[in-house]
Design an enzyme around this catalytic site. Sequence first.
Site, PDB file in Angstrom:
ATOM      1  N   GLU A  40       0.881  -1.102   0.070  1.00  0.00           N
ATOM      2  CA  GLU A  40      -0.234  -0.192  -0.269  1.00  0.00           C
ATOM      3  C   GLU A  40       1.116   1.509  -0.282  1.00  0.00           C
ATOM      4  O   GLU A  40       1.838   1.570   0.884  1.00  0.00           O
ATOM      5  CB  GLU A  40      -0.655   0.023   1.477  1.00  0.00           C
ATOM      6  CG  GLU A  40      -2.200  -1.323   1.420  1.00  0.00           C
ATOM      7  CD  GLU A  40      -2.376  -0.639   2.878  1.00  0.00           C
ATOM      8  OE1 GLU A  40      -2.722  -0.090   3.470  1.00  0.00           O
ATOM      9  OE2 GLU A  40      -4.230  -1.524   2.398  1.00  0.00           O
ATOM     10  N   CYS A  41       0.678   2.188  -1.057  1.00  0.00           N
ATOM     11  CA  CYS A  41       1.352   3.617  -0.500  1.00  0.00           C
ATOM     12  C   CYS A  41       2.772   2.845  -0.780  1.00  0.00           C
ATOM     13  O   CYS A  41       3.695   2.970  -1.489  1.00  0.00           O
ATOM     14  CB  CYS A  41       0.938   4.110   0.328  1.00  0.00           C
ATOM     15  SG  CYS A  41       1.091   5.795  -0.441  1.00  0.00           S
TER      16      CYS A  41
END
Length: 792
Positions: free
Chosen positions: A331-332
């Site tokens: 994530e990210c």
Amino acid sequence: MVRVPRVVVAAPASGHGKTTVATGLMAALRRAGHIVSGHKIGPDYIDPGYHSLATGRPGRNLDPHLVGEDLVAPLFLHGAAGADIAVIEGVMGLYDGMIGTDGYASTAHTAALLSAPVILVVDVSHASRSIAAIVHGMASYDRGTRIAGVILNKAGSQRHSDEVIRALEPTGIPVIGVLGRDDGVTVPSRHLGLVPAQERDEAIAQVDRLAARIAERIDLTEILGIASAAPDLPATPWSPGTPTEDGPVIAVAGGRAFTFRYTETEELLRAHGCRSVTFDPLRDERLPTGTAGIYLGGGFPEVHAADLAANLPLRAHLRAAIAAGVPTVAECAGLLYLGREVDGHEMVGAFDTVARMTPRLTLGYRNAIAPQDTLLAPAGTRVTGHEFHRTVIDSGSSPAWLLDGRPDGIATANVHASYLHTHWAGHPDLARRFADTARSADPAPEPTSAPARRRTPEPDLHHHGDRDATEGLVDLAVNVSRRPRPAWLDDALRASLDDLARYPDPSDARSALADRHGRSVDEVLPTAGGAEAFTLIARARAWRKPVVVHPQFTEPEAALLAAGHRVTRVVLRCDDGFALDPGAVPEDADLVIVGNPTNPTSVLHPADTLLALTRPGRVVVVDEAFMDAVPGETESLTGQLVPGLVVLRSLTKTWAIPGLRAGYVVGDAVVLADFAAQQPPWSVSTPAGAAMIACASGDAVRETEVIAQEIAGDRKVLVDALTGLGIHVVSPATAPFVLAETPEGTRERLREKGFALRRGDTFPGLGDDWVRIAVRDAATTATLVEAWRTIL
């Protein structure tokens, strides 16, 4: 029905001090013997880190968008289990929620879901009686929201706070605490908000100080009473399931670079039989033994890019594990880390993608759809989440999600990488599907022959030449002049002693310096030397991306780091003669600090080159500590009236008064006002002010020019002599020192001969094959050269 005493800490808007007060309340209540549960409304990952430090328990998030309204109270009860009191920090302003939804997911909305009373924190620094109107409006805007008390923050004085309290009396809302303007302990911020607690070694001590101040200023008994009046909640605590941890190992990225993940994520993985093991991509050189799944959450890989790149062994093991089919969720930050590079720094290389920082913040709630069957979800699955980043990446053709219809991230058979942050408690099937895949996967192969970690010693930013110039040595390490101080300066200093019984007033010095440079008095700020000036700069604003151009004096970076900022270095190259290319400075830098002439290279940058760094929204700081040693001060910017441009000057070196601490800043009055706001009273001593007045006189300026010409002559003798020995000297040199490239061990052997030279490896961008040598008279140079010949 479940009883949990609870209170929500809210504010009229961001910036009023919610995090400071909420964290301080948690810590103060814990110190008073209570078991405290900390919660954060909204998707924020950083504040819960401070809550965890304050409470000793995991920080928890409560967000109706991420998990649905029905799950807010159950998640709250789960996180608060066993606590005596729960403190819930709000988000933005009390009624601010999703755009276009009439406050959905706002602090008020979440407080209503929890039937929780609200304590309103209000910054009163710029108003008095008007605060009552703000509080009255907040209380009456939505009668379903109960504001049970007010905490006044940043009061200027007792008289000020008394006026506000009197004005609030008709509202019937009690004031339960007052924090003074100098009482709050603030948390440094950068491009994505506050600096995470995990990245700040001083965070624990700061929370302890904050707890003591909150306990002194706020009525904790009243807080407990308000919290205890909250009604029982008609909800059942959420449960992830019974943890077994007898299944596959899930390697969860942690440490300073990967600080963003929800507590419930690991709880769900453990409930599905997984064993979560944290590894630090900055330190660990391999994945945990038996890794059958990898979870790379959010964080700041762009801040730590150089150190992540240096860990070649882990990068190789991760790349091999993913190639072998180990299921991986990113994530990210994880998405960036798995790509080929971030801002020019090599990353894992699982994807051929390049990420870069941009000035634009991408922030907001998202509705996502799985466009195909992926590691986390079948095609058509709908989830909610949020984005929070300033980077962009060239994504591939197989997106992980469609975010409001826009392709995002990359999905392969065993990797799901996206900018989207999701709260798995709201979408537990994501965790189940990932855990099931990990259970059937083969563990990551053991690392074979891996490349060695790049070992780049970090310079000691606090090293100074006076550490090298010990007694009995000829001092060529410190740049302070060895010429006798002029009689007129000593006379001014002695006369100033008659005024020591009064507090210092630098206004006359300010006027004299303004006249010296043809500027107005509000464009000049006297300081207690350069060290104070750099500290003021570091604290003046919440710099998003401060840049320091190296090699140069290390105090600017040290001051920025001490204030909690993460510094981006632009390192000039020897092959380019240490010349400055303005294009090398990141476009989104909002603070740039550069020396001229630069310490330690002695390179003088053209004024036009430095002016090319200026632009709207950016502050450019030029350290001209040695400009008075340049005949004619040819490239000085003290006369340039450019928005955002400030110049630092010093009286220390030429006039041999380092023990006096006398310097000043010249430039944009708006920027200087921000610096001055951070300056403690009377920091510039009376003798320092007298020295500024004396050294700003016309006679002193003329004498400075004579000294500069003498330095130029002595420097030529030194450069010619070193060149004659076959030593490479950076040229053209323009300062009262030169930078020389020498064979290994030269500095140590010269020290044995009685000469102290400044270590080059204490400057970022240089190694131990460089030394800085102060310019002295021709006789001293001759003795140095004679000693040098004996060690060749």
